[in-house]
Write a protein that holds these residues in place. Structure first.
Motif, PDB file in Angstrom:
ATOM      1  N   TRP A 178       0.833  -1.215   0.000  1.00  0.00           N
ATOM      2  CA  TRP A 178       0.000   0.000   0.000  1.00  0.00           C
ATOM      3  C   TRP A 178       0.865   1.262   0.000  1.00  0.00           C
ATOM      4  N   ASN A 179       2.163   1.102  -0.219  1.00  0.00           N
ATOM      5  CA  ASN A 179       3.104   2.217  -0.203  1.00  0.00           C
ATOM      6  C   ASN A 179       3.082   2.954   1.139  1.00  0.00           C
ATOM      7  N   ARG A 180       2.947   2.199   2.241  1.00  0.00           N
ATOM      8  CA  ARG A 180       2.877   2.783   3.581  1.00  0.00           C
ATOM      9  C   ARG A 180       4.082   2.421   4.455  1.00  0.00           C
ATOM     10  N   GLU A 181       5.056   1.714   3.893  1.00  0.00           N
ATOM     11  CA  GLU A 181       6.204   1.307   4.709  1.00  0.00           C
ATOM     12  C   GLU A 181       6.959   2.503   5.270  1.00  0.00           C
TER      13      GLU A 181
ATOM     14  N   ASN B 287     -10.266   8.699  15.946  1.00  0.00           N
ATOM     15  CA  ASN B 287     -10.012   8.900  14.521  1.00  0.00           C
ATOM     16  C   ASN B 287      -8.818   8.078  14.062  1.00  0.00           C
ATOM     17  N   THR B 288      -7.763   8.050  14.886  1.00  0.00           N
ATOM     18  CA  THR B 288      -6.581   7.252  14.561  1.00  0.00           C
ATOM     19  C   THR B 288      -6.086   6.539  15.807  1.00  0.00           C
ATOM     20  N   LEU B 289      -5.364   5.444  15.559  1.00  0.00           N
ATOM     21  CA  LEU B 289      -4.765   4.639  16.630  1.00  0.00           C
ATOM     22  C   LEU B 289      -3.339   4.289  16.236  1.00  0.00           C
ATOM     23  N   PHE B 290      -2.611   3.736  17.189  1.00  0.00           N
ATOM     24  CA  PHE B 290      -1.202   3.422  16.968  1.00  0.00           C
ATOM     25  C   PHE B 290      -0.901   1.965  17.330  1.00  0.00           C
ATOM     26  N   PRO B 291      -0.991   1.040  16.369  1.00  0.00           N
ATOM     27  CA  PRO B 291      -0.565  -0.332  16.642  1.00  0.00           C
ATOM     28  C   PRO B 291       0.955  -0.452  16.503  1.00  0.00           C
ATOM     29  N   ALA B 292       1.501  -1.451  17.178  1.00  0.00           N
ATOM     30  CA  ALA B 292       2.930  -1.750  17.049  1.00  0.00           C
ATOM     31  C   ALA B 292       3.212  -2.253  15.636  1.00  0.00           C
ATOM     32  N   CYS B 293       4.496  -2.345  15.321  1.00  0.00           N
ATOM     33  CA  CYS B 293       4.905  -2.812  13.986  1.00  0.00           C
ATOM     34  C   CYS B 293       5.964  -3.907  14.058  1.00  0.00           C
ATOM     35  N   GLY B 294       5.795  -4.837  14.997  1.00  0.00           N
ATOM     36  CA  GLY B 294       6.659  -6.005  15.042  1.00  0.00           C
ATOM     37  C   GLY B 294       7.839  -5.938  15.983  1.00  0.00           C
ATOM     38  N   THR B 295       8.149  -4.743  16.506  1.00  0.00           N
ATOM     39  CA  THR B 295       9.267  -4.612  17.448  1.00  0.00           C
ATOM     40  C   THR B 295       8.797  -3.850  18.687  1.00  0.00           C
ATOM     41  N   ARG B 296       9.640  -3.823  19.695  1.00  0.00           N
ATOM     42  CA  ARG B 296       9.317  -3.144  20.951  1.00  0.00           C
ATOM     43  C   ARG B 296       9.563  -1.646  20.895  1.00  0.00           C
ATOM     44  N   ASN B 297       9.828  -1.130  19.717  1.00  0.00           N
ATOM     45  CA  ASN B 297      10.052   0.314  19.582  1.00  0.00           C
ATOM     46  C   ASN B 297       9.578   0.826  18.215  1.00  0.00           C
ATOM     47  N   SER B 298       8.388   0.378  17.811  1.00  0.00           N
ATOM     48  CA  SER B 298       7.849   0.803  16.520  1.00  0.00           C
ATOM     49  C   SER B 298       6.336   0.927  16.581  1.00  0.00           C
ATOM     50  N   ALA B 299       5.786   1.714  15.665  1.00  0.00           N
ATOM     51  CA  ALA B 299       4.328   1.883  15.568  1.00  0.00           C
ATOM     52  C   ALA B 299       4.007   2.556  14.239  1.00  0.00           C
ATOM     53  N   ILE B 300       2.715   2.581  13.928  1.00  0.00           N
ATOM     54  CA  ILE B 300       2.216   3.295  12.765  1.00  0.00           C
ATOM     55  C   ILE B 300       0.879   3.906  13.155  1.00  0.00           C
ATOM     56  N   GLU B 301       0.594   5.088  12.646  1.00  0.00           N
ATOM     57  CA  GLU B 301      -0.694   5.727  12.912  1.00  0.00           C
ATOM     58  C   GLU B 301      -1.661   5.345  11.793  1.00  0.00           C
ATOM     59  N   LEU B 302      -2.809   4.762  12.185  1.00  0.00           N
ATOM     60  CA  LEU B 302      -3.802   4.309  11.218  1.00  0.00           C
ATOM     61  C   LEU B 302      -5.210   4.707  11.652  1.00  0.00           C
ATOM     62  N   THR B 303      -6.074   4.941  10.674  1.00  0.00           N
ATOM     63  CA  THR B 303      -7.496   5.109  10.973  1.00  0.00           C
ATOM     64  C   THR B 303      -8.076   3.724  11.243  1.00  0.00           C
ATOM     65  N   CYS B 304      -9.287   3.678  11.773  1.00  0.00           N
ATOM     66  CA  CYS B 304      -9.949   2.389  11.999  1.00  0.00           C
ATOM     67  C   CYS B 304     -10.152   1.640  10.686  1.00  0.00           C
ATOM     68  N   ASP B 305     -10.537   2.361   9.646  1.00  0.00           N
ATOM     69  CA  ASP B 305     -10.725   1.722   8.333  1.00  0.00           C
ATOM     70  C   ASP B 305      -9.413   1.155   7.802  1.00  0.00           C
ATOM     71  N   GLU B 306      -8.318   1.898   7.965  1.00  0.00           N
ATOM     72  CA  GLU B 306      -7.015   1.411   7.520  1.00  0.00           C
ATOM     73  C   GLU B 306      -6.585   0.189   8.333  1.00  0.00           C
ATOM     74  N   LEU B 307      -6.800   0.238   9.638  1.00  0.00           N
ATOM     75  CA  LEU B 307      -6.447  -0.890  10.491  1.00  0.00           C
ATOM     76  C   LEU B 307      -7.211  -2.140  10.057  1.00  0.00           C
ATOM     77  N   PHE B 308      -8.488  -1.987   9.754  1.00  0.00           N
ATOM     78  CA  PHE B 308      -9.305  -3.107   9.294  1.00  0.00           C
ATOM     79  C   PHE B 308      -8.741  -3.662   7.983  1.00  0.00           C
TER      80      PHE B 308
END
Length: 172
Positions: free
Chosen positions: A13-16, A120-141
């Motif tokens: 999705w070109n979001r890396e 509106n947005t949330l921050f899930p982790a991204c596989g490590t203990r020091n990473s995250a990404i900001e996503l909307t609920c629709d994007e997270l889904f």
């Protein structure tokens, strides 16, 4: 290795480039909230459970939500039993503190809890203990390929509304 699988996942999705890496830990809800500068409820935590048979499931919920065992059993038909840290690593490819529904080792059913829908947005982790990404609920889904929105958590509803109270001249 885990961050690489998440980056590869988001590349479609070109979001890396939106994945954030921090100098400080984001391994717990509190640490992530402090590191990112948001309230703990906006951290999307990923919880891993034993499913039916040998299949595991992931439930992503708001940082201030807790699993309600009765709701969980009603939704899934079995008792909520979390995976051990070793099982989490084997199933997801992510260490505890970095578990997310992206770039998984094995195909897993992912469910999103409604506790997150108030943001509106949330921050899930991204596989490590020091990473995250900001996503909307629709994007997270979309990015988690979630099966559906479910209601299996408690403890967050009482904090849903934060506002002001107006008192009239009668004190009411």
């Amino acid at each position: 290795m885990s961050l690489e699988s998440v980056l590869a996942h988001f590349k479609q999705w070109n979001r890396e480039g939106d994945v954030m890496e921090f100098e400080t830990s984001s391994a717990t809800v509190e640490e992530a909230a402090h590191t990112i500068g948001v309230i703990p409820a906006r951290i999307a935590k990923t919880l891993s459970f034993r499913g039916e048979g040998d299949k595991s499931i992931l439930v992503v919920a708001a940082g201030d939500a807790k699993i309600d065992n009765k709701k969980f059993r009603r939704e899934f038909g079995f008792k909520a039993r979390m995976l051990t840290p070793e099982e989490v690593l084997e199933e997801t490819g992510h260490v505890i503190g970095g578990v997310c529904p992206f770039g998984l080792n094995k195909e897993m059913d992912v469910y999103l809890d409604v506790s997150m829908k108030r943001f509106n947005t949330l921050f899930p982790a991204c596989g490590t203990r020091n990473s995250a990404i900001e996503l909307t609920c629709d994007e997270l889904f979309k990015y988690s390929t979630a099966k559906e929105w479910i209601d299996v958590c408690k403890g967050w509803e009482e904090f849903e509304f934060i506002g002001t109270v107006t008192v009239n001249n009668d004190g009411l």
